[in-house]
Design an enzyme around this catalytic site. Sequence first.
Site, PDB file in Angstrom:
ATOM      1  N   HIS A 128      14.610  -1.707  -7.661  1.00 12.64           N
ATOM      2  CA  HIS A 128      13.694  -1.636  -6.518  1.00 12.64           C
ATOM      3  C   HIS A 128      12.487  -2.551  -6.732  1.00 12.64           C
ATOM      4  O   HIS A 128      12.115  -3.328  -5.848  1.00 12.64           O
ATOM      5  CB  HIS A 128      13.237  -0.192  -6.298  1.00 12.64           C
ATOM      6  CG  HIS A 128      12.162  -0.050  -5.263  1.00 12.64           C
ATOM      7  ND1 HIS A 128      12.395  -0.256  -3.918  1.00 12.64           N
ATOM      8  CD2 HIS A 128      10.834   0.262  -5.374  1.00 12.64           C
ATOM      9  CE1 HIS A 128      11.262  -0.076  -3.246  1.00 12.64           C
ATOM     10  NE2 HIS A 128      10.303   0.238  -4.105  1.00 12.64           N
ATOM     11  N   ARG A 137       6.228 -10.932  -3.150  1.00 10.55           N
ATOM     12  CA  ARG A 137       5.493 -11.872  -3.980  1.00 10.55           C
ATOM     13  C   ARG A 137       6.319 -13.109  -4.293  1.00 10.55           C
ATOM     14  O   ARG A 137       6.669 -13.870  -3.398  1.00 10.55           O
ATOM     15  CB  ARG A 137       5.001 -11.160  -5.259  1.00 10.55           C
ATOM     16  CG  ARG A 137       3.814 -10.232  -5.004  1.00 10.55           C
ATOM     17  CD  ARG A 137       3.322  -9.596  -6.291  1.00 10.55           C
ATOM     18  NE  ARG A 137       4.372  -8.792  -6.915  1.00 10.55           N
ATOM     19  CZ  ARG A 137       4.561  -7.482  -6.663  1.00 10.55           C
ATOM     20  NH1 ARG A 137       3.750  -6.853  -5.854  1.00 10.55           N
ATOM     21  NH2 ARG A 137       5.541  -6.822  -7.226  1.00 10.55           N
ATOM     22  N   GLU A 196      13.842   9.096  -3.177  1.00  8.39           N
ATOM     23  CA  GLU A 196      13.215   9.423  -4.461  1.00  8.39           C
ATOM     24  C   GLU A 196      13.647  10.802  -4.941  1.00  8.39           C
ATOM     25  O   GLU A 196      14.131  11.628  -4.174  1.00  8.39           O
ATOM     26  CB  GLU A 196      11.674   9.393  -4.325  1.00  8.39           C
ATOM     27  CG  GLU A 196      11.144   8.053  -3.819  1.00  8.39           C
ATOM     28  CD  GLU A 196       9.667   7.817  -4.092  1.00  8.39           C
ATOM     29  OE1 GLU A 196       9.089   8.548  -4.925  1.00  8.39           O
ATOM     30  OE2 GLU A 196       9.096   6.910  -3.454  1.00  8.39           O
ATOM     31  N   ASP A 228       9.772   9.501   0.496  1.00 11.61           N
ATOM     32  CA  ASP A 228       8.404   8.982   0.594  1.00 11.61           C
ATOM     33  C   ASP A 228       8.333   8.013   1.776  1.00 11.61           C
ATOM     34  O   ASP A 228       8.440   6.800   1.618  1.00 11.61           O
ATOM     35  CB  ASP A 228       8.058   8.288  -0.723  1.00 11.61           C
ATOM     36  CG  ASP A 228       6.602   7.875  -0.782  1.00 11.61           C
ATOM     37  OD1 ASP A 228       5.783   8.507  -0.112  1.00 11.61           O
ATOM     38  OD2 ASP A 228       6.304   6.912  -1.515  1.00 11.61           O
ATOM     39  N   GLN A 235       1.618  -1.460   5.079  1.00 13.59           N
ATOM     40  CA  GLN A 235       1.582  -1.664   3.623  1.00 13.59           C
ATOM     41  C   GLN A 235       1.295  -3.127   3.269  1.00 13.59           C
ATOM     42  O   GLN A 235       0.449  -3.422   2.420  1.00 13.59           O
ATOM     43  CB  GLN A 235       2.945  -1.236   3.032  1.00 13.59           C
ATOM     44  CG  GLN A 235       3.012  -1.300   1.504  1.00 13.59           C
ATOM     45  CD  GLN A 235       4.376  -0.821   0.983  1.00 13.59           C
ATOM     46  OE1 GLN A 235       5.248  -0.421   1.746  1.00 13.59           O
ATOM     47  NE2 GLN A 235       4.553  -0.876  -0.324  1.00 13.59           N
ATOM     48  N   TYR A 239      -2.215  -3.426   1.117  1.00 14.78           N
ATOM     49  CA  TYR A 239      -1.995  -2.995  -0.267  1.00 14.78           C
ATOM     50  C   TYR A 239      -2.722  -3.829  -1.323  1.00 14.78           C
ATOM     51  O   TYR A 239      -2.879  -3.383  -2.460  1.00 14.78           O
ATOM     52  CB  TYR A 239      -0.495  -2.891  -0.591  1.00 14.78           C
ATOM     53  CG  TYR A 239       0.156  -4.130  -1.111  1.00 14.78           C
ATOM     54  CD1 TYR A 239       0.469  -5.178  -0.253  1.00 14.78           C
ATOM     55  CD2 TYR A 239       0.459  -4.272  -2.464  1.00 14.78           C
ATOM     56  CE1 TYR A 239       1.079  -6.317  -0.723  1.00 14.78           C
ATOM     57  CE2 TYR A 239       1.061  -5.419  -2.944  1.00 14.78           C
ATOM     58  CZ  TYR A 239       1.376  -6.431  -2.074  1.00 14.78           C
ATOM     59  OH  TYR A 239       1.960  -7.562  -2.543  1.00 14.78           O
TER      60      TYR A 239
HETATM   61 CA    CA Z   1       7.295   5.631  -3.113  1.00 15.62          CA
END
Ligand code: CA
Length: 412
Positions: A128, A137, A196, A228, A235, A239
């Site tokens: 992940h 990125r 998760e 989640d 985000q 972030y």
């Molecule tokens: Ca999470």
Amino acid sequence: MKSWIEIPDQSDFSIYNIPFGIGSDSGAPYVCTRIGDQVINLYKLAQTGFFKGLVDDVDVFNQSVLNPFIALGKPVTKEVRLRLQETLTNMNSPLHHLPEVFAPFRAVQMHLPVAIGDYTDFYSSIEHATNVGKMFRDPANALLPNWRHLPIGYHGRASSIVISGTPVRRPNGQTKPNDANQPVFGPTKRLDFELEMGFIIGKETQLGETISTSNAEEYIFGLVLFNDWSARDIQTWEYVPLGPFLAKNFASGIAPWIVTLEALEPFRVQGPEQVPAVLPYLAYQGLKNYDIHLEVQITPDGGETTTISRSNFKYMYWNMCQQLAHHTSNGCNVRIGDLMASGTISGPDQGSLGSMLEMTLGGKNPVTLNGGGQRSFIEDGDTVTMTGWAANGDHRVGFGSVYNQVESALKA
Ligand code: CA
């Protein structure tokens, strides 16, 4: 082991499981367990003297959260589970004459199982972190330099963790479209889930105290499925520099059943090799990963269900003992009922990814659903369901499910 209770084939709730949760039917919530399709009211059972000599204060079962029960300590809660297992396999069990302690699962409303004081979310799947690092990125340096040296995590929000079945409203938030100079405020266009597994703290530490990888399991009561929920466009914009905030704290879904570490004992497996070697406080011995099969399904409103991911908890690069050792290495204390979540669990192939972000490559390659629809992200009316189980022949220990249906956003 064979129970005298009829258990449907492939039930998550075999005699080997005996998880704990909070249910209610006609009256106040109570501590319960489940076998097959039957819920057992442990408060009613305790009132018959069933736990005499083990739990004498029956009020720990007359609660709307598991915290007081968990606080009895693992030596006691472990015996409670074993005593239940024994009586459910004993043909002469007194439970034969106590029909009032049973309720069909369908007739029981399940509640948030614990009062969660603090919620920490890790980022411990290397697949992940690599997939996301490539997208957000630099594809050539997807993992940041610290990633293989420590289990990255952040402090989440406990107040918005909701029990399975609770609708999740699409959040409004601030985003900056690529072609715009200024940010805008409105409903997220990139609503996503994160597959998760969470674990619940079963024993507290004092401020200043640390937990080692070798004693960490004493502090883990059990595991629970966790979704989640995430808003990727919010985000992306928010972030940097401090990490997740409103993209994450609008809702997280939790399943009703906490499966004890004891029930998962037969499913221990070796974790991935960690290269480079970790610092001594993160080193561990033995099998600390668990072979738990995980699935994610999407069901559009009134539509067919499609299983879009098949992953496994065993893929985790950082295990729970390392997470806890790291979390407390600076003296941060943990409390009973705290939730520690794994971070999105993705496997090595396309069919085992734990978020839409990864599956669709940021929305570029939509997933095709049974019945013909497509999804880049989650749409209003969709229900996302996560399931999980460990199995070895007829020895099956499952987690039930966590599901939430998405409601449209409030007017921005
Ligand atoms: Ca999470």
